[in-house]
Design a protein around this motif. Structure first.
Motif: not given
Length: 87
Positions: A9-11, A15, A48-49, A51, A53-54
């Motif tokens: 997950i993009a965190t 990052n 993709r990574r 999100r 929110e997901e």
């Protein structure tokens, strides 16, 4: 009790991992993400990574009245990575 299992997950944590990888390899941040997807997470069919929110939406659903008859489940929020393990 239910649980949610997120993957890549993009965190801020991922990052930082991608920034470190991009600096070590002399590639862009986006290239580091793509390389990670290709080499370390090839099963993520979404390519993709995820999100935050997901993941939050999955948690919100499981905490809602809509999930009042769901119990003992493990909801994967993983872009399909587990789906491809047997393929």
């Amino acid at each position: 009790m239910n649980a949610v299992g997120p993957a890549f997950i993009a965190t801020p944590m991922t990052n930082a991992q991608m920034e470190k990888k991009s600096k070590e390899k002399g590639i862009s941040f986006d290239e580091a993400v793509q390389q990670t997807l290709d080499e370390e997470r090839p099963g993520i069919v979404a390519k993709r990574r995820g999100r935050a929110e997901e993941v939050a939406a999955a948690v919100t659903f499981l905490c809602s009245e809509h999930a009042s008859f769901i119990t003992g489940e493990f909801l994967r929020v993983d872009g399909g990575s587990v789906m491809t393990m047997g393929a």
